[in-house]
Design a protein around this motif. Structure first.
Motif, PDB file in Angstrom:
ATOM      1  N   VAL A  63       0.834  -1.205   0.000  1.00 36.21           N
ATOM      2  CA  VAL A  63       0.000   0.000   0.000  1.00 36.21           C
ATOM      3  C   VAL A  63       0.870   1.257   0.000  1.00 36.21           C
ATOM      4  N   GLY A  64       1.916   1.255   0.820  1.00 36.13           N
ATOM      5  CA  GLY A  64       2.774   2.420   0.895  1.00 36.13           C
ATOM      6  C   GLY A  64       3.528   2.718  -0.381  1.00 36.13           C
ATOM      7  N   SER A  65       3.813   1.693  -1.175  1.00 36.87           N
ATOM      8  CA  SER A  65       4.577   1.898  -2.404  1.00 36.87           C
ATOM      9  C   SER A  65       3.708   2.123  -3.641  1.00 36.87           C
ATOM     10  N   THR A  66       2.471   1.650  -3.622  1.00 35.28           N
ATOM     11  CA  THR A  66       1.631   1.754  -4.812  1.00 35.28           C
ATOM     12  C   THR A  66       0.544   2.820  -4.722  1.00 35.28           C
ATOM     13  N   ALA A  67       0.132   3.209  -3.528  1.00 40.11           N
ATOM     14  CA  ALA A  67      -0.956   4.185  -3.393  1.00 40.11           C
ATOM     15  C   ALA A  67      -0.636   5.534  -4.041  1.00 40.11           C
ATOM     16  N   PRO A  68       0.599   6.086  -3.910  1.00 37.57           N
ATOM     17  CA  PRO A  68       0.864   7.364  -4.599  1.00 37.57           C
ATOM     18  C   PRO A  68       0.740   7.265  -6.112  1.00 37.57           C
TER      19      PRO A  68
END
Length: 286
Positions: free
Chosen positions: A167-172
């Motif tokens: 989530v932290g790597s793909t959400a942006p």
């Protein structure tokens, strides 16, 4: 007289029209504010924009669920581990520790490790190597069991961290894709309109940038929580490895002392026999 009547009528109309005009202005401002809000952007977007918004919402719900649950479990696990360590080192024997574990259960990794290590040491000492995985000395078998338990606890502690990292790597990037998609459609709609003004450009483009903000809002808590959980797990596993080393040394040292006790008992009897025989030989010489 007629002029006075007209003036009073004009004043009355002004007083009546004043609140109506103010209410209309307030309604228009609220409508304008609503027209530039996040929900307005979601409503005006197409299927792709709505799908990206739903994906970001699901990512946020899943990450916050893991943050809350793992935070509570980590706090409870730490409290239980500290309580077990106090009870373990204050116990009088391993049998007392085993009885406490059997009574209250192995509810955290330290108790789980101690229970399996004690059981493995007693089982191998009593029955020997029955199966292939039990081949080797007792120390080697206990060491393998303890390493297996530590690997299982490590995997259990790291459960859910992959989702937080994803989530932290793909959400942006999901939010950025939504922004690009929204700006693209906004520019197409502006190009199809008759006149182009700053309001027509700033409104749709600003609404499209909301997706980037949503992506960052979803990613930042996930990244911070992932780093915090990784550090907490690393410290916890280091303590578990140190306890495993102390427990293994305690088990192996206790076993060696028990094996050397019969030898120590036979030494005085043999020494006493030799002393008595030498004394009898001395009497015979006299």
């Amino acid at each position: 007289m007629m002029q006075e009547i007209l003036q009073s009528a004009w004043v009355g109309l002004a007083q009546v029209a004043g609140p109506v005009a103010g209410q209309a202005a307030a309604t228009g401002a609220a409508a304008a504010q609503e027209a530039t809000g996040v929900l307005h952007f979601i409503q005006q977007s197409d299927a792709v924009g709505k799908s990206l918004f739903v994906i970001l919402a699901l990512m946020s719900v899943a990450s916050w669920y893991l943050i809350i649950v793992k935070g509570f479990l980590s706090f409870r696990l730490k409290r239980r581990s500290q309580s077990f360590m106090r009870d373990f080192w204050s116990a009088s024997s391993l049998e007392q520790v085993e009885n406490e574990i059997a009574t209250h259960g192995a509810r955290e990794p330290f108790a789980h490790l101690a229970s399996h290590a004690i059981h493995a040491q007693k089982h191998h000492t009593k029955y020997g190597a029955v199966r292939l995985e039990e081949k080797g000395s007792t120390d080697a078998f206990v060491s393998r069991i303890m390493r297996k338990v530590i690997d299982e606890e490590t995997a259990r502690l790291e459960n859910g961290l992959t989702l937080l990292a994803s989530v932290g790597s793909t959400a942006p990037f999901v939010g950025l894709f939504g922004t690009v998609w929204g700006v693209y459609h906004a520019l197409i709609n502006i190009g199809l309109s008759d006149g182009v003004t700053l309001n027509k450009i700033a409104g749709p483009v600003g609404e499209a940038l909301v997706m980037t903000g949503l992506g960052l809002a979803v990613a930042i808590p996930a990244v911070l929580a992932y780093n915090a959980f990784v550090r907490t797990n690393r410290v916890y596993l280091a303590q578990l490895d140190a306890f495993a080393h102390d427990l293994f040394t305690f088990l192996t040292t206790g076993q060696q002392v028990q094996e050397t006790q019969p030898v120590l008992r036979r030494v005085p009897s043999s020494g006493g026999g030799s002393a008595s025989s030498s004394a009898a030989a001395a009497k015979r010489e006299h």
